[in-house]
Write a protein that holds these residues in place. Structure first.
Motif, PDB file in Angstrom:
ATOM      1  N   SER A 140       8.153  36.210 -15.806  1.00  0.00           N
ATOM      2  CA  SER A 140       7.473  37.461 -15.495  1.00  0.00           C
ATOM      3  C   SER A 140       5.970  37.326 -15.713  1.00  0.00           C
ATOM      4  O   SER A 140       5.496  36.355 -16.315  1.00  0.00           O
ATOM      5  CB  SER A 140       8.017  38.594 -16.365  1.00  0.00           C
ATOM      6  OG  SER A 140       7.635  38.402 -17.725  1.00  0.00           O
ATOM      7  N   LEU A 144       7.990  36.525 -19.798  1.00  0.00           N
ATOM      8  CA  LEU A 144       9.423  36.541 -20.094  1.00  0.00           C
ATOM      9  C   LEU A 144      10.188  35.693 -19.084  1.00  0.00           C
ATOM     10  O   LEU A 144       9.848  35.651 -17.903  1.00  0.00           O
ATOM     11  CB  LEU A 144       9.961  37.969 -20.056  1.00  0.00           C
ATOM     12  CG  LEU A 144       9.371  38.965 -21.049  1.00  0.00           C
ATOM     13  CD1 LEU A 144       9.978  40.346 -20.815  1.00  0.00           C
ATOM     14  CD2 LEU A 144       9.619  38.514 -22.488  1.00  0.00           C
ATOM     15  N   LEU A 146      13.217  35.524 -16.840  1.00  0.00           N
ATOM     16  CA  LEU A 146      14.114  36.490 -16.218  1.00  0.00           C
ATOM     17  C   LEU A 146      15.174  35.750 -15.415  1.00  0.00           C
ATOM     18  O   LEU A 146      14.887  34.767 -14.729  1.00  0.00           O
ATOM     19  CB  LEU A 146      13.335  37.430 -15.299  1.00  0.00           C
ATOM     20  CG  LEU A 146      12.179  38.204 -15.946  1.00  0.00           C
ATOM     21  CD1 LEU A 146      11.470  39.068 -14.906  1.00  0.00           C
ATOM     22  CD2 LEU A 146      12.682  39.065 -17.108  1.00  0.00           C
ATOM     23  N   ARG A 194      14.752  42.939 -17.197  1.00  0.00           N
ATOM     24  CA  ARG A 194      14.282  42.551 -18.530  1.00  0.00           C
ATOM     25  C   ARG A 194      15.058  43.312 -19.612  1.00  0.00           C
ATOM     26  O   ARG A 194      15.398  44.487 -19.456  1.00  0.00           O
ATOM     27  CB  ARG A 194      12.783  42.788 -18.683  1.00  0.00           C
ATOM     28  CG  ARG A 194      12.340  44.236 -18.497  1.00  0.00           C
ATOM     29  CD  ARG A 194      10.874  44.415 -18.857  1.00  0.00           C
ATOM     30  NE  ARG A 194       9.994  43.515 -18.101  1.00  0.00           N
ATOM     31  CZ  ARG A 194       8.866  43.036 -18.564  1.00  0.00           C
ATOM     32  NH1 ARG A 194       8.438  43.385 -19.770  1.00  0.00           N
ATOM     33  NH2 ARG A 194       8.118  42.237 -17.831  1.00  0.00           N
ATOM     34  N   SER A 199      18.366  37.856 -19.242  1.00  0.00           N
ATOM     35  CA  SER A 199      16.899  37.928 -19.186  1.00  0.00           C
ATOM     36  C   SER A 199      16.317  38.249 -20.556  1.00  0.00           C
ATOM     37  O   SER A 199      16.922  38.981 -21.343  1.00  0.00           O
ATOM     38  CB  SER A 199      16.457  39.012 -18.192  1.00  0.00           C
ATOM     39  OG  SER A 199      16.732  38.626 -16.864  1.00  0.00           O
ATOM     40  N   GLY A 201      13.388  39.816 -23.199  1.00  0.00           N
ATOM     41  CA  GLY A 201      12.723  41.101 -23.307  1.00  0.00           C
ATOM     42  C   GLY A 201      13.291  41.912 -24.440  1.00  0.00           C
ATOM     43  O   GLY A 201      14.512  41.964 -24.641  1.00  0.00           O
ATOM     44  N   GLU A 210       8.977  46.684 -15.010  1.00  0.00           N
ATOM     45  CA  GLU A 210       9.971  46.099 -14.115  1.00  0.00           C
ATOM     46  C   GLU A 210       9.483  46.015 -12.672  1.00  0.00           C
ATOM     47  O   GLU A 210       9.917  45.149 -11.910  1.00  0.00           O
ATOM     48  CB  GLU A 210      11.271  46.899 -14.181  1.00  0.00           C
ATOM     49  CG  GLU A 210      12.062  46.732 -15.474  1.00  0.00           C
ATOM     50  CD  GLU A 210      11.589  47.651 -16.593  1.00  0.00           C
ATOM     51  OE1 GLU A 210      12.235  47.692 -17.653  1.00  0.00           O
ATOM     52  OE2 GLU A 210      10.558  48.347 -16.390  1.00  0.00           O
ATOM     53  N   ASP A 213       8.089  42.757 -12.306  1.00  0.00           N
ATOM     54  CA  ASP A 213       9.165  41.774 -12.266  1.00  0.00           C
ATOM     55  C   ASP A 213       9.753  41.701 -10.858  1.00  0.00           C
ATOM     56  O   ASP A 213      10.063  40.613 -10.359  1.00  0.00           O
ATOM     57  CB  ASP A 213      10.271  42.150 -13.252  1.00  0.00           C
ATOM     58  CG  ASP A 213       9.794  42.206 -14.694  1.00  0.00           C
ATOM     59  OD1 ASP A 213       8.724  41.623 -14.993  1.00  0.00           O
ATOM     60  OD2 ASP A 213      10.479  42.837 -15.522  1.00  0.00           O
TER      61      ASP A 213
END
Length: 379
Positions: A140, A144, A146, A194, A199, A201, A210, A213
């Motif tokens: 992300s 993160l 994902l 997330r 994923s 988060g 999001e 994302d």
């Protein structure tokens, strides 16, 4: 509704509000004692994750920093816990304990409205889970990892990116849509939002983060399938809000359509609605939740809205909403339609359908609207 139905609905709404509040504040947890008699399955996942499924369809996702602790849950130990859980009578009340290593995922559906479709939906989920797929990963914008599942389509086919709802899963929310897309030869990306599934988060943000994302998944699809690939965004509930807010970003022209099923008009609006449903004062409850989001989640509930995004969206949009949706009111679907600036926009309201149930209540109308929309944006 009779008295029993009113009590059941009130209990469902109360649990939903508690889950919303605790999610934002990052302090939700079910104590081990309270759930040990309700565990029906324990599943080891990647990234040091253990998933505890409870008897009401909810789950607890436990993430360990230490890989050895996660790996210590051998099949024999998991079976012992499961057997002990089924044999032991314990408490069922939720215990609030400050922790950020556990995410509690309560049912986000009204048990009354979903009961007639539970068996059919369960079988549909099993069918999706049995489909062959490839695990795929992206990073992300805020770093993160994902996760998504890729279902291969025919060469040169469009890609459908599917975003699930609050504390749900893609296989559940798209138990019908994923099958239809795969059978139609589309490439399909079922995304773990997330703080869901595999994923990373710590907490979800109701579509605010999001949406970026979603854009990252669009870029992944273009990198994998080519610069000429047509892409469709498809979301349910919070996932619908996510794809609609993503529509307000500067997305590549490859994104030719957005399908949004029962999306709310803004994160702040849906939380205020749930607070009112519980006959709680907006002040100070909403202010505390918003503050929790800023302090513990790093986001502001009022930093983005679906309606503002739609006012800048030029991508064709199909909005779908249940006429009897008591979680995300149908009025929010109408509000989104009014604010949508896209030249091509449609709104399908399914009379009598509860939250996320339009496909189950009137499959013929749902598929007719979906197929007509897809023809219009893909031809």
């Amino acid at each position: 509704m009779n008295k029993d139905e009113e009590i059941a609905c009130a209990d469902w709404a109360r649990r939903t509000l508690v889950a919303l509040t605790l999610e934002v504040l990052s302090i939700d947890r079910l104590s081990a004692k309270s759930v040990k008699n309700r565990i029906t399955e324990i599943r080891a996942e990647e990234n040091n994750v253990i998933v505890f499924w409870l008897d009401d369809g909810s789950k607890i996702v436990k993430r360990w920093k230490d890989r050895s602790r996660a790996e210590s849950w051998t099949p024999e130990m998991k079976e012992q816990v499961r057997q002990r859980a089924l044999q032991t009578r314990g408490e069922t009340e939720m215990s609030r304990t400050a922790t950020r290593s556990v995410t509690v995922i309560p049912p986000t559906i009204n048990p009354l409205t979903h009961a007639p479709y539970r068996e059919a939906m369960t079988q549909m989920v099993r069918t999706v889970l049995a489909l062959p797929y490839e695990d795929v990963w992206i990073r992300s914008d805020d770093g993160l990892h994902l996760h998504g599942k890729y279902y291969a389509g025919r060469p040169g086919a469009p890609v459908q990116i599917m975003m699930h709802g609050y504390k749900s899963g893609a296989e559940r929310d798209f138990c019908g849509g994923a099958q239809i897309a795969v059978q139609g030869g589309y490439h399909v990306l079922l995304v773990d939002q997330r703080a869901h599934g595999k994923s990373e988060g710590r907490c979800l943000t109701f579509g605010i983060q999001e949406r970026y994302d979603c854009r990252a998944w669009v870029n992944y699809a273009l990198g994998r399938f080519g610069a000429d690939t047509k892409i469709l965004l498809y979301g349910v509930s919070m996932g619908a809000a996510t794809v609609l807010m993503a529509g307000g970003l500067n997305l590549p022209r490859n994104v030719v359509g957005i399908v949004a099923d029962c999306g709310y008009s803004s994160p702040a609006a849906i939380i205020r609605k749930v607070i009112r449903d519980q006959h709680l004062p907006i002040f100070p409850v909403y202010q505390l939740i918003r503050l929790g989001g800023k302090l513990f989640g790093g986001f502001d509930l009022e930093s983005a809205t679906v309606t503002d995004a739609l006012a800048h969206c030029d991508i064709p949009v199909l909005l779908i909403h249940g006429g009897d949706d008591r979680f995300v009111p149908c009025d929010m679907g109408h509000e989104n339609y009014v604010h949508c600036a896209a030249r091509s926009k449609q709104l399908l309201v399914v009379p009598g359908a509860g939250h996320g149930l339009s496909y189950m209540v009137d499959r013929e109308a749902y598929l007719a609207a979906l197929e007509s929309f897809l023809r219009s944006v893909l031809d």
